[in-house]
Design an enzyme around this catalytic site. Structure first.
Site, PDB file in Angstrom:
ATOM      1  N   TYR A 102     -30.649 -21.531  23.711  1.00  9.89           N
ATOM      2  CA  TYR A 102     -29.981 -22.798  23.408  1.00  9.89           C
ATOM      3  C   TYR A 102     -28.530 -22.551  23.021  1.00  9.89           C
ATOM      4  CZ  TYR A 102     -34.469 -25.223  23.301  1.00  9.89           C
ATOM      5  OH  TYR A 102     -35.673 -25.781  23.644  1.00  9.89           O
ATOM      6  N   HIS A 240     -40.123 -36.354  25.633  1.00  8.51           N
ATOM      7  CA  HIS A 240     -39.779 -36.395  27.056  1.00  8.51           C
ATOM      8  C   HIS A 240     -40.809 -37.133  27.900  1.00  8.51           C
ATOM      9  CE1 HIS A 240     -37.279 -32.858  25.772  1.00  8.51           C
ATOM     10  NE2 HIS A 240     -36.405 -33.549  26.477  1.00  8.51           N
TER      11      HIS A 240
END
Length: 350
Positions: A102, A240
């Protein structure tokens, strides 16, 4: 072709001498040809690699996803617990479900984030096994090809990453698939992100080849178990939700070819959802670091078998007759376990 046998850990050599010897011998047993240079030319085609089972024909596998945050968001604490848990079970390898680094992948093959998020975090002797990785959407926001190259392999010999490939472990075949290019929004509405689509464009040809190879590989498989690994969800109750492009283009292939498990990350949680149309189960292991998003959206209680919106990981104990799945939290507590056999499945929620 040579294999690096350096253990990137700082524990005393005397405490690791036997484990080092076993690790090196195990590495030599793995019939894996690391022709990483061919990855850039694969255009979605699957290469096949092999990993041996234990002497009794079984496998112990750890699955974790969405982890690479340089130890932050409880990544280091979870890594410590992963080491404690796997010390007791002697895992054969680790599967990463993507979003390895990330927020925006690696800048290049020399990015220090590789050590800070991987080598320097997963230091437990029991985690010095092969790590089979796929790319997530965050990995595509950096130099995606950096994770596939020789340099990272030379820096840490555990690392193995390709966009799509087959791992043949005798009683089970794992089909790792590159799910990020399936999602339309990364192409039509990337927001402020830049994605590294080298090797993916033209997109339709890439996806067509990927789907074709997945379908033919599943049809030709003679393995007792078939497991598909991807980063993105097919079914999920968290932030999601379902990935419609995978529901449309991949799910029918999995159902038609007797796939037992689809395992993903992407949503930062742990969950198990059953299919209402087949024996296929959808397992999410995306709790490798940042989690606790407080989102749950699922109406069919018969399909939802387990949901935990927190950090954790999953293990698979695979034999010719049964797969045992366990979900663990950051303290090593077993949150949920489930077993499947060719004839029946049993679910128990602890």
């Amino acid at each position: 072709m040579s294999f690096s046998s350096n253990l990137n850990i700082s524990l005393p050599l005397t405490s690791l001498s036997l484990k080092f010897r076993d690790f090196r011998m195990d590495r030599m047993r793995i019939v894996v040809i690391f022709v990483i240079a061919l990855i850039h030319l694969s255009n979605g085609e699957f290469q096949r690699f092999q990993h041996p089972t234990k002497a009794d024909g079984s496998l112990q596998v750890l699955v974790v996803g969405d982890w690479g945050r340089k130890g932050d968001y409880n990544q280091a604490q979870l890594a410590n617990q992963m080491g404690i848990t796997t010390e007791k079970m002697d895992i054969d390898f680790v599967i990463s479900t993507g979003d390895n680094f990330y927020e925006d992948g690696l800048t290049d093959e020399n990015d220090a984030a590789f050590h800070k998020s991987f080598t320097d975090i997963y230091t437990a002797p029991s985690l010095q096994k092969m790590w089979y990785n796929v790319l997530g959407n965050h990995d595509y926001r950096g130099d995606a090809l950096a994770q596939l190259g020789r340099i990272l392999k030379a820096r840490d010999s555990r690392w193995f990453c390709m966009k799509s490939f087959i791992l043949d472990a005798e009683i089970v075949e794992f089909f790792f698939i590159d799910t990020t290019p399936f999602q339309d929004k990364y192409f039509t509405d990337p927001e402020n992100h830049v994605y590294d689509w080298r090797g993916v464009l033209p997109r339709e040809k890439y996806l067509s080849t990927l789907v074709k190879n997945l379908e033919s590989g599943l049809k030709e498989s003679k393995a007792k178990w078939k497991i598909v690994i991807g980063h993105h969800t097919i079914k999920s109750a968290s932030e999601h939700g379902n990935t419609q492009e995978l529901v449309d283009k991949v799910l029918p292939i999995l159902e038609a070819n007797g796939v037992d498990l689809y395992i993903n990350g992407h949503d930062h949680c742990l969950q198990q959802i059953a299919s209402s149309k087949s024996a296929l189960q959808f397992l999410t292991s995306g709790g490798g670091s940042k989690a606790w998003r407080g989102v749950y959206n699922w109406t069919n209680l018969n399909e939802m078998k387990f949901f935990y919106d927190g950090q954790g990981f999953m293990t698979l104990h695979i034999t010719p007759h049964q797969i045992d799945v366990k979900f663990y939290d950051i303290s090593g507590n077993i949150l949920h376990k489930w077993s499947i056999s060719p004839q029946s499945s049993i679910v128990s929620n602890l």
